[in-house]
Structure formats: C-alpha cells, structure tokens
Scaffold this motif. Structure first.
Motif, PDB file in Angstrom:
ATOM      1  N   UNK A  19     -26.925  19.472  36.491  1.00 51.22           N
ATOM      2  CA  UNK A  19     -26.328  18.202  36.059  1.00 51.22           C
ATOM      3  C   UNK A  19     -27.361  17.212  35.521  1.00 51.22           C
ATOM      4  N   UNK A  20     -28.581  17.262  36.051  1.00 58.60           N
ATOM      5  CA  UNK A  20     -29.618  16.323  35.615  1.00 58.60           C
ATOM      6  C   UNK A  20     -30.372  16.799  34.360  1.00 58.60           C
ATOM      7  N   UNK A  21     -29.955  17.947  33.807  1.00 56.93           N
ATOM      8  CA  UNK A  21     -30.579  18.462  32.591  1.00 56.93           C
ATOM      9  C   UNK A  21     -31.691  19.458  32.830  1.00 56.93           C
ATOM     10  N   UNK A  22     -32.137  19.612  34.089  1.00 60.05           N
ATOM     11  CA  UNK A  22     -33.134  20.633  34.413  1.00 60.05           C
ATOM     12  C   UNK A  22     -32.470  22.010  34.415  1.00 60.05           C
TER      13      UNK A  22
END
Length: 122
Positions: A19-22
């Motif tokens: 969800x955080x793009x990682x």
C-alpha cells in the motif's frame, strides 16, 4: 502453486506492491507462504523445495540465486520474483547447476519432491 506442482509445472510468483508503494521482498513472501502452508497443511512448502530467487530483472544490478525455501538469500533491492520449478528437463538442470551455481544435490532432492507431488493422490 499446489496444483502447478502436482502437475509438474513451474510457478512464478511476481511479488506485490504494498500500500505504501514499496515492493514485497522474497523474505516477506516466503514467510507468507510458510504461514499459508501452516494453515492449509498441503505439504507444498518443504525443505526439499528448491526456489529460484530473482531481483531487479532487466536492471544492471539484477541477481538470480538458487536455494531452498528455508535458506532465503539476501537479494538486495526490490522488485523481487520467486520461481518454484516443477519437473526439470536436462537443459534446465544444466542451467541451474552450471550457470546459476545450484547445488546438484539440491536439484536432485527437488526432483524427488516434485515426483512425490505428482504421484500424490489429490
């Protein structure tokens, strides 16, 4: 994955974006697979299972390592991919051992494990 292995097929796991793009790492994915195995008791995740771990395929710093599900190598920067081989043909075996540096005994153990998976009643 169980269905693929019971038919001798390879399985490619393209690891997800969080969800955080990682990106998910191979370590996180293996832990998730182990938890799923613990819950389902399907007999797929085993110390006999050979895994091909890949990182940053297509980049200058790509990396491919062969190990077990219990000995996850440090793959460095993401994105990562996991390949779980099914039945291997002689060219694939040769490539794993002579190009990727896989341990020959690991390849043989994996082949015996896959043979058992194929013969196992569904």
């Amino acid at each position: 994955m169980s269905d693929n292995l019971s038919r001798g097929l390879h399985t490619i796991l393209l690891l997800d974006i969080k969800d955080n793009g990682d990106f998910m790492s191979v370590n996180e994915a293996v832990e998730l697979l182990k938890r799923m195995e613990s819950a389902s008791k399907m007999g797929v995740i085993s110390s006999e299972l050979m895994v091909i771990y890949a990182a940053r395929i297509g980049w200058d710093n790509q990396s491919i390592k062969v190990s077990t599900i219990d000995d996850v190598p440090d793959m460095g920067d993401t994105p990562h991919t996991i390949v779980i081989p099914g039945q291997l043909n002689p060219v694939e075996e040769d490539y794993l051992v002579n190009v990727l540096g896989a341990n020959e005994e690991l390849v043989r153990r994996h082949e015996r494990f896959i043979d058992k998976m194929i013969k196992r009643p569904s």
